[in-house]
Design an enzyme around this catalytic site. Structure first.
Site, short mmCIF file in Angstrom:
data_model
loop_
_atom_site.label_atom_id
_atom_site.label_comp_id
_atom_site.label_asym_id
_atom_site.label_seq_id
_atom_site.Cartn_x
_atom_site.Cartn_y
_atom_site.Cartn_z
N GLU A 185 0.82 -1.20 0.00
CA GLU A 185 0.00 0.00 0.00
C GLU A 185 0.87 1.26 0.00
O GLU A 185 1.85 1.30 0.75
CB GLU A 185 -0.92 0.05 1.23
N GLY A 324 4.07 1.61 10.53
CA GLY A 324 3.82 0.99 11.83
C GLY A 324 3.25 -0.41 11.69
O GLY A 324 3.62 -1.34 12.42
N ALA A 325 2.36 -0.57 10.73
CA ALA A 325 1.71 -1.85 10.52
C ALA A 325 0.92 -1.78 9.22
O ALA A 325 0.71 -0.69 8.70
CB ALA A 325 0.75 -2.15 11.67
N MET A 326 0.51 -2.94 8.72
CA MET A 326 -0.22 -2.96 7.45
C MET A 326 -1.25 -4.08 7.47
O MET A 326 -0.95 -5.22 7.81
CB MET A 326 0.78 -3.12 6.30
N GLU A 327 -2.46 -3.72 7.03
CA GLU A 327 -3.63 -4.57 7.21
C GLU A 327 -3.84 -5.64 6.13
O GLU A 327 -4.99 -5.91 5.77
CB GLU A 327 -4.87 -3.69 7.28
N HIS A 360 -6.42 -1.13 15.34
CA HIS A 360 -6.53 -0.34 14.11
C HIS A 360 -6.49 -1.25 12.87
O HIS A 360 -7.36 -1.20 12.01
CB HIS A 360 -5.38 0.68 14.06
N GLU A 361 -5.48 -2.10 12.83
CA GLU A 361 -5.33 -2.94 11.63
C GLU A 361 -6.51 -3.90 11.49
O GLU A 361 -6.96 -4.18 10.38
CB GLU A 361 -4.01 -3.72 11.67
N GLU A 383 -8.67 5.03 6.53
CA GLU A 383 -7.79 5.37 7.66
C GLU A 383 -8.51 6.12 8.77
O GLU A 383 -8.24 5.90 9.95
CB GLU A 383 -6.57 6.15 7.17
#
Ligand code: BES
Ligand code: ZN
Length: 925
Positions: A185, A324-327, A360-361, A383
């Site tokens: 992404e 930070g992170a990815m879904e 969040h993810e 987001e």
């Protein structure tokens, strides 16, 4: 004869003109993908090629054809971990909705070796300006199904996006280990395989990965493993085949080959397993993430009323991770520091971050993955929503954290300090170039997005909101949607109580927010609104906005009369509204700061609120107290009210024990301190803050075990502030603990480690720095390592900082993922700031070559490094530098923010120094 020639020419030029018009119309149509969005702001388009007739049809727009839709990808990827390269093939089943002369798809940095269309080799070539590959068949392609097959190879080592290699040192053998992993992404799937890399082109993905057969290597992807074939494609390799996915966007695909360990899966209420993975030695530290993950996923299934559609969910900690992170659907990837939790290492803030990040993810599994924005201009639907839902989930996981109040310092208040500038932008914003797409992953999309959603929920009520959101997801599942589609479902749920689109357009389709001014006249109050800007002299035309910078404001208030939360609308077309508060003594607007607006009272009403805080602190809850401090300081900075009001408001802090209001006050006082850094008033400000801190009853240095979450959080705020302003007893304590750490290796309590390391190092010498550097290099715990890295930037000697800047270029010392964190931290040190500004300008080429202008973290460097500049000379230097390097890539809007912030800083002293100086000298007499 001559006449005939002329008329012939004339008619051919008419044809030419007609052709140009057609080209332009087609371009305009395809540029927005026929998605109903028009590009109103021409400057955002300039990175698309000018629409000249000489161009090839594929050169006209970044956007892909809306008539060519992939329905199924078959992807095979073989990473060679040792060599840092990969080979692959992709077969794509396409549906054409109209005849086509060519196919344009995305590809970047790949060496495409073969292009086959419907079983025949065809011509293919790159059009790199659009990161694309153009396939031109011999004859036009008919409506219906076609099969496109490509073979390609690429590198795993250019950057940590796309399909890439991550490196770590094995905890037992101390060997260097390689894994292959991916992060796509927004526009990096095209770095891993040729594809139609736009979010609305959803397709199924059937993925195979090739892994080494030995050394405990496993392969992971979005779906469960279906089968594996040993010694395929050759001896020593295993081909792993995954189940076909549900329809999804390219940016959600994920490929991992690693030798990680997992914990025993836990089973969600719905029945699928939730497994966590990390490198050897770290998998146990995934327990907390697994716990939060399980609770969150169960919460979401129940809240949305929609099942999680995949057969499994994995969470994995990746040693090199750009954000930070990815879904990724079914396989969520995290930076190690955002997901690992270990009691003896992690601070309460680390724990909070892990909880919010996981929640969040997982919210994205619905918001983003199941229902996706049609185009990146509506990124906030992903987001903003996930950033709001994470708080709802954690409120269920940890009800005692008071997360709705934390939301204010996490999201709403910080973004208002960006959104009060002319350089801000609307939540919904046109984008086309990949740099622009990267750029909108910003605080406006995340934090203003989540703030206006919270306000909307406040308006509609929790149940109506939930019903509308659930209906939206149901209607658009496995498909795409726009902002208006969300309003439509919420409207249906709200029935006639409010015009959702009319209200929300004013918050999402123009930049900024209002300040509501309240004037009291007997028992009546009159309310008016105007746009709030940090610079009261900023010039702009309200015609730029469709809504003229007026908002539909859901006003709430409470008064001394009763405990009722009153509600009233101040609409964009009303100049003034009046409300009667009978004989109320005080009045507080914007209950819990649910509204995304500021409130300015008359001086007398401010004073009443200030007294209320001092005499009866618990009359207002912590959210309202935080709101008052935030608004008072923001209004003072913008010259809407005198600084004395804001400063008076801080006197009550001696009896404040909630983390959030203290955090708000501390950050505003720290800002004040930065503004006064080189001015005489600096001394009295530090003295004033010291006086506040010494009157606090609690001993914050004491490592007691029975502190709850909020007490642990406030501890960090107070100790940090005390050390910063040089409170002698704090300095002694910090130094003592620091020495103990260096000499006896006794680590301070995790909650105060950062403070101790940082302020210990701030007064340390080169020997201590060298010692800390070694400890940093040998440290194996990611969160501990970051704390040490932070401390390394604290030292005062410029020459040591210069050395650190050189050392930092070595990736085996500072990972690429941490590079800009280091730089930004160094910029916050007054000794580091000028050094860093020189470094940035001298080494610009190095930075651009290494990270490229498309890098999100790089784009944030300039606004951060320049944030505290406050001299005309610096402003000139900035302008000079930007002129010299006009290409800003994903840093374009960051530059605008920086220029505006610095010119405001310059004016700050002229406007406020006298009054602040006087107040402080009175207060410290
Ligand atoms: N979808 C994003 C990841 C992302 C970030 C992709 C930036 C492209 C550009 C993910 O859901 C996310 O928002 N991650 C945040 C952390 C999160 C806890 C707010 C991030 O990486 O900053
Ligand atoms: Zn996100």
């Amino acid at each position: 004869m001559a006449a005939i020639v002329t008329s012939l020419r004339l008619s051919s030029s008419l044809i030419l003109i007609a052709a140009i018009i057609v080209v332009v119309i087609v371009a305009m149509k395809t540029d927005n993908g026929g998605l109903g969005q028009s590009y109103r702001t021409p400057d955002r388009l300039t990175r698309d090629k000018p629409m000249v007739m000489s161009g090839k049809p594929w050169e006209l727009t970044h956007r892909l054809s809306q008539y060519i839709r992939p329905t199924q990808y078959f992807i095979n990827l073989h990473p060679n971990l040792e060599h840092g390269t990969f080979t692959g093939s992709v077969d794509i089943i396409l549906t054409l909705d109209s005849t086509q002369n060519y196919i344009k798809l995305h590809s970047k940095g790949l060496n495409i070796k073969e292009t086959v269309l419907n079983s025949s080799v065809v011509k293919g070539f790159p059009y790199s300006e659009h990161e694309s590959w153009i396939v031109v068949p011999d004859k036009a392609l008919s409506v219906g199904e076609h099969k496109l097959q490509l073979k390609f190879e690429g590198s795993l080592t250019s950057k940590i996006i796309g399909f890439y290699r991550s490196v770590y040192t094995d905890i037992e053998t101390k060997e260097q280990k390689f894994i292959a992993t991916s992060k796509f992404e927004p526009t990096y799937a095209r770095l891993a395989f040729p594809c139609f890399d736009e979010p609305q082109l959803k397709s199924k993905f059937k993925i195979s990965l090739i892994r080494p057969s030995s050394n405990n290597y496993i392969a992971l992807s979005n779906m469960n493993q279906e089968s594996e074939e040993p010694n395929v494609p050759s001896n020593g390799l295993t081909s792993v085949n995954f189940a076909n996915t549900v329809p999804m966007s390219t940016y959600l695909a994920c490929f991992i080959v690693c030798d990680f360990q997992s914990l025993e899966p836990v089973i969600a209420d719905q029945g699928f397993p939730l497994t966590v993975y990390a490198r050897r030695g770290q998998s146990d530290n995934m327990k907390y993430a697994q716990f939060v993950g399980l609770k969150s996923i169960n919460f979401y299934v129940n809240y949305f009323g929609i099942q999680y559609p995949l057969p499994k969910l994995d969470l994995i900690a990746i040693p090199d991770f750009v954000s930070g992170a990815m879904e990724h659907w079914g396989l969520v990837t995290f930076r190690e520091t955002s997901v690992l939790y270990k009691e003896s290492v992690s601070s309460i803030t680390n724990k909070e971050q892990v909880a919010l990040t996981v929640a969040h993810e997982l919210a994205h599994m619905w918001f983003g993955n199941l229902a996706t924005m049609k185009w990146w201009n509506d990124l906030w639907l992903n987001e903003g929503f996930a950033s709001y839902m994470e708080f709802k989930a954690i409120n269920v996981v940890h009800p005692d954290w008071d997360v709705d109040t934390i939301f204010l310092v996490h999201s709403l208040q910080p973004v208002q300090s960006l959104d009060d500038k002319l350089s801000s932008h609307a939540i919904v914003q046109d984008v086309s170039h990949p740099d622009q797409i990267t750029e909108i992953f910003d605080r406006i999309s995340y934090d203003k997005g989540s703030s206006v959603i919270r306000m909307l929920e406040g308006m509609l009520g929790e149940e109506v909101f939930r019903a509308g959101v659930s209906a939206y997801l149901q209607r658009h599942k496995f498909s795409n949607a726009e902002t208006d589609d969300l309003w439509a479902e919420l409207q249906a749920a709200a029935q006639n109580s409010v015009d959702v689109k009319k209200v929300m357009d004013t918050w999402t389709r123009q930049a900024g927010f209002p300040v509501v001014s309240v004037v009291r006249n007997g028992t009546k109050l009159s309310l008016t609104q105007q746009r709030f800007l940090a610079d009261p002299n900023a010039e702009y035309s309200s015609d730029v906005s469709l809504y003229k910078y007026k908002w539909e404001i859901p006003i709430t208030y409470i008064t001394s009369n009763d405990k009722i939360v009153h509600k009233v609308w101040l609409t964009k077309d009303q100049n003034t509204i009046n409300i009667d508060i009978s004989n109320a003594e005080w009045i507080k607007f914007n209950h819990r700061q649910v509204g995304y607006y500021m409130v300015n009272y008359s001086e007398n009403d401010w004073a009443l609120l200030s007294h209320l805080l001092k005499n009866n602190i618990n009359t207002l809850n912590a959210a309202d107290r935080s709101n008052l401090i935030h608004d008072a300081f923001s209004l003072a900075e913008a010259s809407h009210s005198p600084y004395s009001i804001a400063l008076d408001m801080t006197r009550y802090l001696i009896s404040e024990d909630h983390y959030v209001p203290w955090y708000v006050a501390a950050s505003n006082l720290i800002n004040l301190r930065i503004n006064l850094y080189y001015r005489p008033a600096h001394y009295n400000l530090d003295k004033y803050i010291q006086n506040l801190l010494v009157s606090l009853k609690q001993d914050f240095w004491n490592d007691s075990n029975d502190r709850n979450f909020l007490e642990r959080k406030i501890r960090g705020v107070i100790l940090n502030l005390g050390c910063l302003v040089g409170l002698p007893s704090y300095q002694v304590k910090a130094l003592e603990l620091f020495k103990k750490y260096l000499t006896d290796k006794v680590k301070p309590d995790p909650d105060i480690r950062s403070v101790v390391y940082y302020y210990g190092m701030a007064s340390g010498n080169v020997d201590e720095w060298n010692q800390l550097w070694k400890m940093y290099l040998n440290e194996n715990e990611p969160q501990e390592k970051v704390k040490l890295m932070y401390a390394l930037t604290a030292v005062k000697e410029p020459w040591i900082l210069t050395r650190l800047l050189q050392l930092a270029k070595n990736e085996s010392y500072i990972r690429s993922q941490d590079y800009f964190i280091l730089l930004i931290n160094m910029g916050r040190n007054p000794s580091g700031s000028p050094l860093l500004w020189d470094f940035l300008r001298d080494e610009w080429k190095y930075l651009v070559d290494r990270f490229t202008l498309n890098d999100r973290a790089f784009g944030r460097l300039i606004p951060s490094v320049c944030a505290n500049f406050n001299t005309p000379r610096r402003l000139e230097e900035m302008k000079e530098f930007f002129n010299k390097h006009p290409e800003a890539g994903a840093g374009a809007s960051g530059r605008k923010t920086a220029l505006e912030a610095v010119s405001n800083n310059i004016k700050w002293l002229e406007r406020h120094e006298t009054i602040v100086t006087d107040w402080l000298s009175n207060a410290t007499k």
